[in-house]
Design an enzyme around this catalytic site. Structure first.
Site, PDB file in Angstrom:
ATOM      1  N   LYS A 120       0.802  -1.232   0.000  1.00  0.00           N
ATOM      2  CA  LYS A 120       0.000   0.000   0.000  1.00  0.00           C
ATOM      3  C   LYS A 120       0.837   1.285   0.000  1.00  0.00           C
ATOM      4  CE  LYS A 120      -3.368  -1.018  -0.680  1.00  0.00           C
ATOM      5  NZ  LYS A 120      -3.693  -1.669  -1.988  1.00  0.00           N
ATOM      6  N   THR A 124       1.663   0.045  -7.399  1.00  0.00           N
ATOM      7  CA  THR A 124       1.054   0.106  -8.724  1.00  0.00           C
ATOM      8  C   THR A 124       1.483   1.376  -9.446  1.00  0.00           C
ATOM      9  OG1 THR A 124      -0.819  -0.997  -7.682  1.00  0.00           O
ATOM     10  CG2 THR A 124      -1.168  -0.124  -9.910  1.00  0.00           C
ATOM     11  N   HIS A 180       7.366  -7.416  -2.165  1.00  0.00           N
ATOM     12  CA  HIS A 180       7.090  -6.698  -0.903  1.00  0.00           C
ATOM     13  C   HIS A 180       8.000  -7.231   0.204  1.00  0.00           C
ATOM     14  CE1 HIS A 180       3.586  -4.612  -2.346  1.00  0.00           C
ATOM     15  NE2 HIS A 180       2.754  -5.625  -2.328  1.00  0.00           N
ATOM     16  N   SER A 210      -4.578   2.936   4.235  1.00  0.00           N
ATOM     17  CA  SER A 210      -4.759   2.314   2.916  1.00  0.00           C
ATOM     18  C   SER A 210      -4.872   0.788   3.050  1.00  0.00           C
ATOM     19  CB  SER A 210      -3.580   2.703   2.016  1.00  0.00           C
ATOM     20  OG  SER A 210      -3.754   2.190   0.728  1.00  0.00           O
TER      21      SER A 210
HETATM   22  N1  LIG Z   1      -1.231   7.438  -9.565  1.00  0.00           N
HETATM   23  C1  LIG Z   1      -1.325   7.417  -8.255  1.00  0.00           C
HETATM   24  N2  LIG Z   1      -1.142   8.538  -7.533  1.00  0.00           N
HETATM   25  C2  LIG Z   1      -1.254   8.529  -6.187  1.00  0.00           C
HETATM   26  N3  LIG Z   1      -1.584   7.434  -5.472  1.00  0.00           N
HETATM   27  C3  LIG Z   1      -1.791   6.276  -6.141  1.00  0.00           C
HETATM   28  C4  LIG Z   1      -1.665   6.207  -7.555  1.00  0.00           C
HETATM   29  N4  LIG Z   1      -1.936   4.939  -7.921  1.00  0.00           N
HETATM   30  C5  LIG Z   1      -2.219   4.248  -6.808  1.00  0.00           C
HETATM   31  N5  LIG Z   1      -2.149   5.063  -5.726  1.00  0.00           N
HETATM   32  C6  LIG Z   1      -2.446   4.737  -4.328  1.00  0.00           C
HETATM   33  O1  LIG Z   1      -1.515   3.787  -3.836  1.00  0.00           O
HETATM   34  C7  LIG Z   1      -2.179   2.969  -2.850  1.00  0.00           C
HETATM   35  C8  LIG Z   1      -2.099   1.519  -3.284  1.00  0.00           C
HETATM   36  O2  LIG Z   1      -0.774   1.086  -3.157  1.00  0.00           O
HETATM   37  P1  LIG Z   1      -0.291  -0.296  -3.746  1.00  0.00           P
HETATM   38  O3  LIG Z   1      -0.287  -0.180  -5.224  1.00  0.00           O
HETATM   39  O4  LIG Z   1       1.076  -0.449  -3.157  1.00  0.00           O
HETATM   40  O5  LIG Z   1      -1.254  -1.334  -3.288  1.00  0.00           O
HETATM   41  C9  LIG Z   1      -3.609   3.456  -2.766  1.00  0.00           C
HETATM   42  O6  LIG Z   1      -3.620   4.463  -1.772  1.00  0.00           O
HETATM   43  P2  LIG Z   1      -4.933   4.939  -0.983  1.00  0.00           P
HETATM   44  O7  LIG Z   1      -5.574   3.701  -0.448  1.00  0.00           O
HETATM   45  O8  LIG Z   1      -4.424   5.822   0.119  1.00  0.00           O
HETATM   46  O9  LIG Z   1      -5.763   5.682  -1.953  1.00  0.00           O
HETATM   47  C10 LIG Z   1      -3.792   4.040  -4.160  1.00  0.00           C
HETATM   48  O10 LIG Z   1      -4.856   4.946  -4.272  1.00  0.00           O
HETATM   49  N1  LIG Z   2      -3.338 -16.478   2.677  1.00  0.00           N
HETATM   50  C1  LIG Z   2      -3.734 -16.715   1.386  1.00  0.00           C
HETATM   51  C2  LIG Z   2      -4.455 -15.705   0.691  1.00  0.00           C
HETATM   52  C3  LIG Z   2      -4.007 -14.358   0.452  1.00  0.00           C
HETATM   53  C4  LIG Z   2      -4.582 -13.750  -0.608  1.00  0.00           C
HETATM   54  C5  LIG Z   2      -4.333 -12.467  -0.833  1.00  0.00           C
HETATM   55  C6  LIG Z   2      -3.479 -11.821  -0.042  1.00  0.00           C
HETATM   56  O1  LIG Z   2      -3.325 -10.512  -0.146  1.00  0.00           O
HETATM   57  C7  LIG Z   2      -2.536  -9.824  -0.865  1.00  0.00           C
HETATM   58  C8  LIG Z   2      -2.007 -10.216  -2.050  1.00  0.00           C
HETATM   59  C9  LIG Z   2      -1.189  -9.412  -2.744  1.00  0.00           C
HETATM   60  C10 LIG Z   2      -0.897  -8.207  -2.205  1.00  0.00           C
HETATM   61  O2  LIG Z   2      -0.017  -7.388  -2.788  1.00  0.00           O
HETATM   62  S1  LIG Z   2      -0.406  -6.511  -3.999  1.00  0.00           S
HETATM   63  O3  LIG Z   2      -0.458  -7.390  -5.188  1.00  0.00           O
HETATM   64  O4  LIG Z   2      -1.732  -5.886  -3.741  1.00  0.00           O
HETATM   65  O5  LIG Z   2       0.661  -5.527  -4.057  1.00  0.00           O
HETATM   66  C11 LIG Z   2      -1.436  -7.823  -1.001  1.00  0.00           C
HETATM   67  I1  LIG Z   2      -1.018  -5.993  -0.174  1.00  0.00           I
HETATM   68  C12 LIG Z   2      -2.268  -8.629  -0.320  1.00  0.00           C
HETATM   69  C13 LIG Z   2      -2.865 -12.429   1.000  1.00  0.00           C
HETATM   70  I2  LIG Z   2      -1.520 -11.393   2.222  1.00  0.00           I
HETATM   71  C14 LIG Z   2      -3.129 -13.704   1.272  1.00  0.00           C
HETATM   72  C15 LIG Z   2      -2.821 -17.612   0.589  1.00  0.00           C
HETATM   73  O6  LIG Z   2      -1.752 -17.909   1.067  1.00  0.00           O
HETATM   74  O7  LIG Z   2      -3.213 -18.051  -0.469  1.00  0.00           O
END
Ligand SMILES: Nc1ncnc2c1ncn2[C@@H]1O[C@H](COP(=O)(O)O)[C@@H](OP(=O)(O)O)[C@H]1O
Ligand SMILES: N[C@@H](Cc1ccc(Oc2ccc(OS(=O)(=O)O)c(I)c2)c(I)c1)C(=O)O
Length: 366
Positions: A120, A124, A180, A210
């Site tokens: 978070k 992305t 991560h 977030s």
């Molecule tokens: N272009 C952009 N500019 C600013 N924040 C962005 C963005 N794209 C994604 N985010 C924010 O990055 C966070 C998601 O992070 P990740 O991609 O690591 O999961 C979210 O924050 P918020 O939940 O505070 O809105 C999302 O809205």
């Molecule tokens: N414990 C489970 C299931 C499991 C599924 C999803 C999950 O969450 C995430 C997955 C990816 C994430 O990173 S991101 O792609 O969004 O950057 C994130 I933050 C959270 C998790 I933790 C566990 C299994 O082992 O299958």
């Protein structure tokens, strides 16, 4: 469609949510017409995002219906998959832990670039920026695949679909990968090959907010509970990929010993062109002003929120329920002020001081 609360089973046993009936009585399961998925809150999705597909048991029952006891046992097994398991004290997805040997033995190459973030923190966002730089601002090239599939996620594992490691192995060099993982869990070959690392840090309070909303909408993650409960969970590091403090401190401490470009979400927000220029130089690229301006524009929150290749709109609602909270939620600095009470803020500041003592890292927001 009604959904059993996460972590609980309906008293009558798991339900086929497609047909809203008890799983063991549901015709689609017993007649083997469909590859069906165990109910609970899994919605028999037929168009699962690849990354999540194997979370869900699939089978074609041709025999007699499952007994209540068997279906309960299956549901319990599935529920266990949702729980995080630890590697050296860091909670990770169960499937990642099952695949740990493959991850640790991953062979990095000297020209790999690894995007590293605590969840978070704008993963992305930086992925899209890097992709746009790599493709000289060509929007169409960046639309070639959804963002989850563009840069292999090295600790991701969902057998029998290819794992992050397998996807990376199949990718031509120079590779851009993402993780991560905290420094101590990174496959050693990244250090041995002196790879480039691009780390993005985001202030802890906004990360917490977030992550809380993400856990609310991500049906594969444990329910975060109330905000008050989640506040404690986050502070204690009992979330996927562990403690924010240790993650950020760990990467910050080694930044001068390796090829690490350490960026802050707050700086990208404040002066995107300047930070994008730093990324460009780090990647060994040289793009002219007009291309840079285009990248700034295309990677703005407003643009990315509407972009189906990055906004997760292709992920089924049964996995990411964006009616609960959108993936592209606010994209701002300081949203924590809308969540923290005065007392929580004071307590957080004191804990932050203790946990970050001795670290020279400084966030503009905190
Ligand atoms: N272009 C952009 N500019 C600013 N924040 C962005 C963005 N794209 C994604 N985010 C924010 O990055 C966070 C998601 O992070 P990740 O991609 O690591 O999961 C979210 O924050 P918020 O939940 O505070 O809105 C999302 O809205
Ligand atoms: N414990 C489970 C299931 C499991 C599924 C999803 C999950 O969450 C995430 C997955 C990816 C994430 O990173 S991101 O792609 O969004 O950057 C994130 I933050 C959270 C998790 I933790 C566990 C299994 O082992 O299958």
């Amino acid at each position: 469609m009604p959904r059993a609360p996460r972590g609980t089973l309906p008293p009558e046993g798991p339900t086929c949510l497609r047909h809203s009936s008890n799983l063991s009585l549901c015709n689609c399961h017993t007649q083997g017409m469909l590859p069906c998925f165990l109910g609970m809150y899994f919605m028999c999705p037929l168009t699962l995002d690849q990354n999540f597909g194997l979370l869900i048991f699939s089978w074609n029952l041709k025999g007699p219906p499952l007994s209540l006891q068997d279906s309960m046992a299956l549901a319990t097994a599935l529920e266990a998959q949702l729980q995080l398991r630890e590697v050296a004290g860091i909670p990770l997805q169960a499937s990642t832990v099952d695949n740990w040997n493959q991850i640790q033995n991953f062979e990095a190459k000297p020209d790999d670039l690894l995007i590293c973030t605590y969840p978070k923190s704008g993963t992305t966002w930086i992925q899209e920026i890097v992709d746009m730089i790599e493709h000289n601002g060509d929007v169409e090239k960046c639309q070639r695949a959804i963002i989850q599939h563009r840069h292999p996620f090295i600790e991701w594992a969902r057998p029998p679909q290819p794992s992050g490691v397998e996807k990376a192995n199949a990718m031509p060099s120079p590779r851009i990968l993402r993780t991560h993982l905290p420094t101590q869990l990174l496959p050693p070959s990244f250090w041995e090959n002196n790879c480039k690392f691009l780390y993005v840090a985001r202030n802890a309070k906004d990360c917490m907010v977030s992550y809380y909303h993400f856990q609310r909408m991500n049906q594969m993650l444990p329910d975060p509970g109330t905000w008050e409960e989640y506040f404690e969970t986050f502070i204690s590091g009992k979330v996927g990929w562990g403690s924010w403090y240790d993650h950020v401190k760990g990467w910050w401490e080694i930044k001068d010993r390796y090829q690490i470009l350490f960026l802050f979400y707050e700086d990208i927000k404040q002066d995107p062109k300047h930070e994008i220029q730093k990324v460009m130089q780090f990647m060994g690229k040289n793009l002219d002003e007009t291309v840079l301006d285009k990248i700034v524009q295309e990677t703005s929150f407003e643009k990315m929120k509407e972009n189906p290749m990055v906004n997760r709109s292709t992920v089924p609602k049964s996995i990411l329920d964006q009616s609960i909270s959108p993936f592209m939620r606010k994209g701002t600095v300081g949203d924590w002020k809308n969540h923290f009470t005065v007392a929580q803020n004071e307590r957080f500041n004191e804990i932050y001081r203790q946990k970050m003592e001795g670290s020279s890292i400084h966030f503009t927001e905190l």
